[in-house]
Scaffold this active site. Sequence first.
Site, short mmCIF file in Angstrom:
data_model
loop_
_atom_site.label_atom_id
_atom_site.label_comp_id
_atom_site.label_asym_id
_atom_site.label_seq_id
_atom_site.Cartn_x
_atom_site.Cartn_y
_atom_site.Cartn_z
N ARG A 121 -56.56 -57.68 -5.16
CA ARG A 121 -56.18 -57.25 -6.50
C ARG A 121 -54.95 -56.35 -6.44
O ARG A 121 -54.76 -55.60 -5.50
CB ARG A 121 -57.36 -56.51 -7.14
CG ARG A 121 -57.12 -56.05 -8.57
CD ARG A 121 -58.40 -55.55 -9.20
NE ARG A 121 -58.13 -54.91 -10.47
CZ ARG A 121 -58.22 -53.61 -10.69
NH1 ARG A 121 -58.57 -52.80 -9.72
NH2 ARG A 121 -57.96 -53.10 -11.88
N LYS A 186 -66.45 -51.49 1.31
CA LYS A 186 -66.17 -52.78 0.67
C LYS A 186 -66.67 -53.92 1.54
O LYS A 186 -66.30 -54.06 2.70
CB LYS A 186 -64.67 -52.92 0.41
CG LYS A 186 -64.31 -54.18 -0.37
CD LYS A 186 -62.86 -54.16 -0.81
CE LYS A 186 -62.48 -55.41 -1.57
NZ LYS A 186 -61.10 -55.37 -2.07
N ARG A 322 -62.88 -44.94 -9.71
CA ARG A 322 -63.34 -44.18 -8.56
C ARG A 322 -64.58 -43.39 -8.94
O ARG A 322 -64.71 -42.94 -10.08
CB ARG A 322 -62.24 -43.19 -8.09
CG ARG A 322 -60.96 -43.86 -7.63
CD ARG A 322 -61.14 -44.60 -6.32
NE ARG A 322 -59.86 -45.14 -5.84
CZ ARG A 322 -59.41 -46.33 -6.15
NH1 ARG A 322 -60.10 -47.11 -6.97
NH2 ARG A 322 -58.26 -46.77 -5.67
#
Length: 323
Positions: A121, A186, A322
């Site tokens: 992204r 992630k 975040r």
Amino acid sequence: MKNLSFKVLRRLAAGDFHSGEELARALGVSRASVWHAVRALRENGFDVYSVRGRGYRLAAPVSLLDREAVLRGLGREAAHFTLEILDEAASTNTLLVARAQAGAPGGTAIAAEWQTAGRGRMGREWHAGIGGALTFSLLWRFSQGAGFLSGLSLAVGVAVMRALKTLGAGDAGLKWPNDVVWRGGKLAGILIEMQGDMLGPSAAVIGIGVNVRVTDAVRSRIDQAVSDLETACGRPLDRNAVLACLLGELRHVLEVFARDGLTPFRDEWQRHHVHQDKTVTLLLPGARREQGVARGVAEDGALLIETRAGLQRCHSGEVSLRA
């Protein structure tokens, strides 16, 4: 990495010894060429042993992608896909976007062992090690216009979560708009590129990258916390089985999405959202920041944030999120 190195890697993948002479004969090259191919494997992070009188072997077996193995894993679902496995591609998304423009049918999927220009992204580089990551793209066509696809990345996230639960990583979570995380790192990312008119028809190229196994060498190149699927599942995984599982779940979700949009998946997505009902910071254009509480997503996939000014709608192209 050169084509010969991939061929040698496939011969060594099971972890058995193969002599240089045997490899050269099987591949129709010189022993010097085999030596150079092995050196290239080492330069790309593979631990290749060389033992006089026995030949070469990998320190540990490597799960390489195999089209027939994926199709077997799909079973009857295989009829819905046109699958291609590549040793190397600049970007499976870029390649499939071009194929889509040339008329490739929906259900076309391309997976690559190695992407030289993999993208995430906002143009971020996607780092992946050969044999350790799963990077693929899937083309899906819709009768509706591009505006109908606004919540597609969230529906795809639900499909990925269903596959991970089947594989044994049921405690993974979703991070708006297109990340899958496990214990703060992630685990996977989703990148969707759309084509078509606002009134239809339209097409989406769905790129997915999954960290199946992350080596220290790959981890050192990534500027954020990462996790991997084998750690989350607590066992070694065959990437062919992982790909088959993901494709199967994607088909089920995409067929429902094509009819009903995000609505059938909205509650399921919110149950998996790691920031649901928690305070988050929005990184807005112009380096601005704003705090609020994540209250789920709207019907079009926009993130709903409760701030001092009231409930705000945020779109993925505008902000980053975040904790």
